[in-house]
Design an enzyme around this catalytic site. Structure first.
Site, mmCIF file in Angstrom:
data_model
loop_
_atom_site.group_PDB
_atom_site.id
_atom_site.type_symbol
_atom_site.label_atom_id
_atom_site.label_comp_id
_atom_site.label_asym_id
_atom_site.label_seq_id
_atom_site.Cartn_x
_atom_site.Cartn_y
_atom_site.Cartn_z
ATOM 1 N N CYS A 36 0.828 -1.219 0.000
ATOM 2 C CA CYS A 36 0.000 0.000 0.000
ATOM 3 C C CYS A 36 0.852 1.254 0.000
ATOM 4 C CB CYS A 36 -0.959 0.010 1.191
ATOM 5 S SG CYS A 36 -0.134 0.220 2.783
ATOM 6 N N CYS A 65 -2.630 6.899 5.878
ATOM 7 C CA CYS A 65 -3.610 5.844 6.141
ATOM 8 C C CYS A 65 -4.315 6.114 7.475
ATOM 9 C CB CYS A 65 -2.940 4.477 6.188
ATOM 10 S SG CYS A 65 -4.047 3.204 6.828
ATOM 11 N N CYS A 109 -2.711 -2.596 8.671
ATOM 12 C CA CYS A 109 -2.481 -1.220 9.154
ATOM 13 C C CYS A 109 -2.026 -1.272 10.616
ATOM 14 C CB CYS A 109 -3.755 -0.389 9.031
ATOM 15 S SG CYS A 109 -4.544 -0.437 7.408
#
Ligand code: FES
Length: 161
Positions: A36, A65, A109
């Site tokens: 990502c 993010c 994440c």
């Protein structure tokens, strides 16, 4: 992402804790996710308490993010007062704290935050000599001037599934 989780993430983002670099940090960890493109750096400062070295403060920088920022905000509060070993013993879902269970596509994440914590706290992994302001530019500086710094960036192995 379900609405409840989105609300909890937005609540954490409304008042993010511990964003920015920490002058005089004792340990710094930086990780990136190649898939990502997100990168996250964590600074940790210790203090002595009851004869033990405990985390006095931890701060972070991250690019964009929202979930990683929300987790890092919660995690940097959660690890205050813990020893490095106690902080390292926390599982990914514990670091995400009150965000609750994350959907599969967002687990990485939280793993980014966990990876930065490991990078900073595990013996032999912390970035050396970055603690003084002169040697610790912002995360953005580090990546926009890669030849000057020699930043140690760890890309996490991600479990696909
Ligand atoms: Fe990759 Fe959040 S989308 S860290």
């Amino acid at each position: 992402m379900n609405d409840d989780l989105q609300k909890r993430i937005q609540a954490a983002l409304a008042n993010p804790q511990n964003m920015g670099e920490l002058a005089g940090a004792d340990a710094i960890g930086t990780v990136g996710n190649a898939d990502c493109g997100e990168m996250l750096r964590l600074w940790v400062k210790f203090k002595e308490q009851n004869g033990k070295q405990v985390i006095d403060r931890a701060t972070f920088q991250s690019f964009g993010c929202e979930t990683a920022i929300a987790v890092a905000s919660l995690a940097t509060e959660l690890i205050r007062g813990k020893t490095a070993a106690e902080a390292l013993a926390l599982k990914t879902e514990e670091l995400a704290g009150e965000l609750g269970p994350l959907p599969p596509m967002k687990i990485h994440c939280a793993q980014l935050v966990e990876g930065a914590l490991r990078s900073a706290l595990e013996p032999g992994k912390a970035e050396d000599k970055l603690a003084s302001p002169a040697n610790a530019p912002t995360l953005l500086d580090r990546f926009s001037k890669p030849k000057e710094g020699g930043v140690k960036l760890t890309f996490l192995d991600e479990e696909k599934g």
